[in-house]
Design an enzyme around this catalytic site. Structure first.
Site, PDB file in Angstrom:
ATOM      1  CE  LYS A 179      20.741 -36.715  12.066  1.00  0.00           C
ATOM      2  NZ  LYS A 179      20.815 -35.361  11.515  1.00  0.00           N
TER       3      LYS A 179
HETATM    4  C1  E4P Z   1      18.174 -33.365  11.323  1.00  0.00           C
HETATM    5  O1  E4P Z   1      18.455 -34.278  12.039  1.00  0.00           O
HETATM    6  C2  E4P Z   1      17.961 -33.517   9.882  1.00  0.00           C
HETATM    7  O2  E4P Z   1      19.139 -33.914   9.255  1.00  0.00           O
HETATM    8  C3  E4P Z   1      17.438 -32.218   9.331  1.00  0.00           C
HETATM    9  O3  E4P Z   1      16.379 -31.787  10.146  1.00  0.00           O
HETATM   10  C4  E4P Z   1      17.008 -32.295   7.870  1.00  0.00           C
HETATM   11  O4  E4P Z   1      16.384 -31.087   7.550  1.00  0.00           O
HETATM   12  P1  E4P Z   1      16.089 -30.620   6.042  1.00  0.00           P
HETATM   13  O5  E4P Z   1      15.037 -31.508   5.481  1.00  0.00           O
HETATM   14  O6  E4P Z   1      15.626 -29.214   6.196  1.00  0.00           O
HETATM   15  O7  E4P Z   1      17.386 -30.723   5.296  1.00  0.00           O
END
Ligand code: E4P
Length: 218
Positions: free
Chosen positions: A87
């Site tokens: 990622k």
């Molecule tokens: C996933 O890949 C993201 O990091 C995550 O969905 C972010 O979510 P949030 O906005 O609830 O922190």
């Protein structure tokens, strides 16, 4: 539509996996911190633990912000398990790193995406997955679902293979709206996945069926 779970909590990952509808997992440094996972060795072990529960893509985020650091970290993460997806944040160095990983056959998830322009760039660089943060877009009084529709249109116009992984999901309705807008995947908290089950008429109907069955049975 594929379902990923958006957590580093092993119990929740196992619960979603047991439902039989789970296709993958996403994590981020904040979610790891929430589980109290710290120290490089523990973090790496935790990713392997997740991979041992779910047979599908598991996103592991780099914390380096420079190209060389991202490459070094990403290669280490990718070597942990064949299901690891690296990622990478949507930055200039991140785009270069995605292009590099793509040329090496390493899967990537481009994260922290908030605009169609960013989505276009990530697809051009060869990202495997793209994570538009629809909840955070909504939080800032823009339209997260509209962003998914816009990216869908652009990707379909040019036949990009990058999968739209709707992230920052807050509610079951977000999942339904993402499905309507053509997201390939939704990564969700367990509560939002379980929320899809709920309807009061299901509960009332089931109660009635069981009561009637008992009457006949005596
Ligand atoms: C996933 O890949 C993201 O990091 C995550 O969905 C972010 O979510 P949030 O906005 O609830 O922190």
């Amino acid at each position: 539509m594929k379902f990923f779970i958006d957590t580093a909590n092993l119990a929740q990952i196992a619960e979603a996996n047991d439902l039989g509808v789970l296709d993958g997992v996403t994590t981020n440094p904040s979610l790891m911190m929430k589980e109290g996972i710290s120290g490089r060795d523990n973090v790496l072990k935790h990713y392997v633990d997740i991979c041992n529960i779910v047979d599908g893509p598991v996103s592991a985020e780099v914390i380096s912000v420079d190209f060389a650091g991202m490459v070094k970290e990403g290669e280490q993460l990718a070597a942990l398990h064949h299901n690891i997806v690296v990622k990478v944040p949507m930055t200039k160095d991140g785009i270069k790193a995605i292009k590099y990983f793509s040329s090496k056959g390493i899967k990537t998830n481009c994260t922290l995406v908030f605009s169609a322009g960013q989505a276009l760039l990530a697809a051009k660089a060869g990202a495997t997955f793209l994570s538009p943060f629809i909840g955070r877009v909504d939080d800032s009084c823009w339209d997260g679902i509209e962003l998914i529709s816009q990216i869908r249109l652009i990707y379909d116009n040019y036949g990009f293979n990058t999968e739209i992984l709707a992230a920052s999901i807050r509610t079951p309705m977000h999942i339904v709206k993402c499905a309507e807008a053509g997201a390939d995947i939704a990564t969700c908290p367990l509560s939002s996945i379980l929320g899809l089950l709920k309807h009061p008429l299901t509960d009332i109907g089931l109660e009635q069926f069981i009561a009637d069955y008992k009457k006949v049975e005596g």
